[in-house]
Motif scaffolding. Structure first.
Motif: not given
Ligand SMILES: Nc1ncnc2c1ncn2[C@@H]1O[C@H](COP(=O)(O)OP(=O)(O)OP(=O)(O)O)[C@@H](O)[C@H]1O
Ligand SMILES: Nc1ncnc2c1ncn2[C@@H]1O[C@H](COP(=O)(O)OP(=O)(O)O)[C@@H](O)[C@H]1O
Ligand code: SF4
Ligand code: SF4
Ligand SMILES: [Mg+2]
Ligand SMILES: [Mg+2]
Lengths: 349, 335
Positions: B21-50
């Motif tokens: 989270h990012f906490v501000g004076d007036e509000s909190t931005t929930r930037a990551l809402g509890g994510i789970s993933f794995q990176v395997k040895k030697g692989e290339t894992l892409g992370v996409v999104g806008e």
């Protein structure tokens, strides 16, 4: 109407680099060098090329935001350099610009309504009612709700801000809009919305675009014709179909080959072109692409290749692919020299 | 199942329920809402999104490089070699950063110091993690510059960052990141600011180096073309959550989340015709300041039904090594 809407002849812009001690030896940045093209009413001409190749400088020259070092810009056959104040105002109404950055190009203190009606108010006084009606109309044209007219730019999304930039450009009913990287800062889903808007506007209002972009997939999608620039010069100008189906200039070919394609099953055949774009302060002699070109021959290092018309109507500046002769060259001859072919030879040897 | 099982031997990095989270004076931005993933040895894992979906925050949370002022990683684990990185002391974490896990950024000047030569900076990275002498480290720096194919490395080691082009700086940063042979390289939009021909060179370089060293890469980008070309597996993020996860071929062939599908269709593609209107994703991304009820994509989703607005879909299997967080994933895949 006969003749093109916009005609650009031998446009050149050199920026002096500081002040030299002796006038003759002031080094210059050759931002734009001998650029010629035309745009028909209702057409989209795209300009592509890598950073620093002179795209934005062409846009600024067209808008007369900077004065050319040489060459002319004609609107409906009239040289804009010769225009006096009133006539200048008149053509300014016909040509508008949309910028890349929807954040910095909008005045943060004005409301959306004020921003988009401002160009009109530079020409005539509007009553409050007229202004609101105009703002509502313009907002609808760019797919926004009229209620948004009271918002400040900071209260809008990136896509909405870019819509405002377009609405402002539409305010004076221009015949031509110059869009400099107008979708480059946007996410793809927002980019799709804006590209659709531009296509709709062209269809409904017959607006012509000079669409500047470094993104080939966008250019291929939206353009009728495309000019490829390298270090201040046009190296190839063709219809979009022809250019993407069969690039002739080795740089065009390298550019298309380098663009990532969203298809994981595609195998990249050719190695990426080596090297980087040289400095426009001291461009390479002869063909500016020669230090990176796998086809370069001795002549390329000495002589600037002229733009040569080909049988299919395109023009190409390359000694090898488009040798200057009296008879237009056939792009079909390209096969033998194709970059993929040459590179495969290079890799094998 | 991708998500909850304990990490197998081939798993290098195991992220579980990471919440920032990012906490501000007036509000909190929930930037990551509890994510789970794995990176395997030697692989290339892409992370996409806008933009704003949480890609960079994910990388920075893993490496604990978020601004201490307002950023709080409020939950989750980041398991690396059996240890939870979130539990380490700052000193232990520094030891891991740049040694076992390295990072490259979109803007090389965020990691290159303008007042030192590039060679000295790479040499220092070498010295921190090996006991090499100054001269050995400098020789290694030169070798690294050659490895990332900077022409004339003997001269370039003495260059300051501003004496290099953008592409060369990006190469120098990669050289610095790889100087200590990390097991994991996190690359956050490493080619976004570069011209397309230079991007092609850098992508090729990363792929070559990866092949040679076996480093796993977490490749963050918003560009689906780049993903298709560089990654084996892909995570798609939307509004601070992972909405889909698949190997790259399946993801492009049969996207299972309406957002992924919409994203792919909105990319201009001439196989679908020029000058046609592109399929749009209507609307805009939700604010992360207000809690989201139900599926965060529901207001923009052509598949949305009542349940979507009430219950949050969790990431679930929809094929072998293919997971999506959507109540209607099976229908989406068929559409
Ligand atoms: N006002 C100026 N003074 C000096 N040089 C300039 C000026 N404007 C542009 N240039 C130089 O002219 C060349 C062309 O610049 P221009 O902005 O037209 O490039 P561009 O093709 O639009 O690049 P980008 O894709 O990065 O926007 C560059 O070398 C640039 O540094
Ligand atoms: N330093 C920060 N302070 C406050 N909010 C931040 C900060 N960095 C990122 N955010 C917010 O976190 C969310 C995710 O951002 P980010 O991970 O940078 O997105 P991206 O996917 O584009 O990399 C956004 O809402 C962003 O505004
Ligand atoms: S003129 Fe010569 S160097 Fe220039 S593109 Fe043609 S072959 Fe290459
Ligand atoms: S859960 Fe519902 S709203 Fe969310 S993506 Fe799936 S169909 Fe759309
Ligand atoms: Mg520009
Ligand atoms: Mg980011």
């Amino acid at each position: 109407m006969n003749g093109p809407l916009l005609k650009v002849e031998n446009l050149t812009k050199h920026y002096p680099l500081g002040t030299g001690f002796l006038k003759k030896t002031i080094p210059v940045i050759r931002a734009v060098e001998d650029v010629s093209f035309s745009v028909e009413a209702g057409e989209t001409l795209c300009i592509v090329g890598e950073s620093g190749c002179g795209k934005s400088t062409v846009a600024r020259l067209l808008m007369r935001l900077v004065e050319p070092t040489g060459g002319r810009v004609l609107i409906d056959g009239t040289d804009i350099a010769g225009l006096k104040k009133d006539a200048l105002h008149a053509w300014r109404r016909r040509m508008q610009m949309v910028f890349q950055d929807p954040y910095s190009s909008l005045n943060p203190r004005l409301t959306a309504g004020q921003i988009i009606t401002e160009p009109v108010e530079n020409f005539e006084r509007l009553s409050r009612r007229q202004r609101q009606a105009l703002a509502a109309d313009l907002l609808r044209k760019v797919g926004m709700s009229p209620e948004m007219m009271h918002r400040l730019p900071s209260e809008l999304s990136g896509g909405q801000r870019q819509r405002l930039g377009i609405a402002r450009a539409l305010a004076l009913n221009p015949s031509l809009i110059i869009a400099d990287e107008a979708v480059s800062a946007l996410d793809v889903s927002v980019q799709a919305q804006i590209l659709n808007l531009l296509l709709d506007l062209q269809q409904q209002m017959g607006i012509a675009f000079v669409f500047i972009s470094h993104d080939l997939s966008v250019v291929e999608h939206i353009g009728h014709r495309v000019a490829v620039m390298y270090l201040g010069r046009i190296v190839e100008l063709a219809t979009c179909e022809a250019l993407f189906a069969r690039p002739v200039h080795p740089y065009t070919e390298a550019l298309i080959a380098a663009a990532p394609v969203p298809d994981p099953t595609r195998v990249r055949l050719v190695a990426p072109v080596e090297g980087e774009v040289p400095s426009p302060i001291n461009p390479p002699r002869g063909c500016a692409f020669h230090p990176r070109c796998p086809l370069a021959v001795d002549r390329c290092r000495i002589e600037v290749p002229p733009l040569v018309p080909m049988a299919d109507g395109r023009v190409v500046a390359c000694h090898v692919r488009a040798p200057a002769t009296d008879i237009p060259s056939q792009p079909a001859e390209v096969g033998d020299h194709s970059l993929a072919h040459v590179l495969s030879l290079m890799i094998r040897s | 199942m991708l998500m909850q099982k304990s990490a197998g031997n081939d798993v290098l990095l195991d992220v579980r329920d990471l919440e920032t989270h990012f906490v501000g004076d007036e509000s909190t931005t929930r930037a990551l809402g509890g994510i789970s993933f794995q990176v395997k040895k030697g692989e290339t894992l892409g992370v996409v999104g806008e933009s704003g979906c949480g890609k960079s925050v994910t990388a920075l949370s893993i490496l604990r490089l978020l601004p201490k002022m307002n950023a709080r990683t409020v939950g989750g684990e980041v398991r690396f070699h059996g240890r939870d990185l979130l539990e380490l002391s700052d000193r232990e974490m520094r030891q891991i950063r740049g040694d076992q896990i390295a990072m490259i950024f979109q803007e090389p000047m965020t990691s290159l110091n303008p007042v030192y030569t590039v060679g000295r900076q790479i040499a220092e990275a070498v010295q921190i993690h090996t006991k090499a002498s100054r001269s050995v480290a400098m020789a290694k720096a030169q070798e690294m510059l050659r490895l990332v194919r900077i022409a004339d490395p003997e001269r370039r080691v003495n260059n300051y960052p501003h004496e290099m082009s953008g592409g060369m700086r990006q190469r120098a940063m990669i050289a610095m990141a790889l100087a200590c042979s990390p097991e994991l390289l996190i690359a956050d939009e490493p080619t976004t600011a570069l011209d397309v021909t230079i991007q092609a060179q850098i992508l090729r370089l990363i792929a070559d180096l990866k092949e040679r060293t076996g480093t796993a890469v977490m490749f963050i980008t918003h560009d689906l073309g780049v993903v298709a070309e560089t990654c084996q597996r892909v995570i798609v993020m939307y509004a601070g959550s992972i909405v889909e996860q698949a190997n790259v071929i399946d993801l492009f062939a049969r996207p299972a989340h309406p957002y992924t599908q919409g994203l792919m269709r909105s990319v201009p593609d001439q196989r679908r015709g020029r000058q046609r209107r592109l399929p749009e994703i209507p609307g805009i991304v939700p604010s992360l300041r207000e809690p989201i009820v139900g599926c965060s994509f529901a207001p923009r989703c052509p598949f949305a039904i009542d349940i979507c607005r009430e219950k949050t879909p969790i990431l679930r299997d929809v094929g072998s090594s293919h997971a999506a967080a959507c109540w209607r994933a099976e229908e989406v895949m068929g559409a």
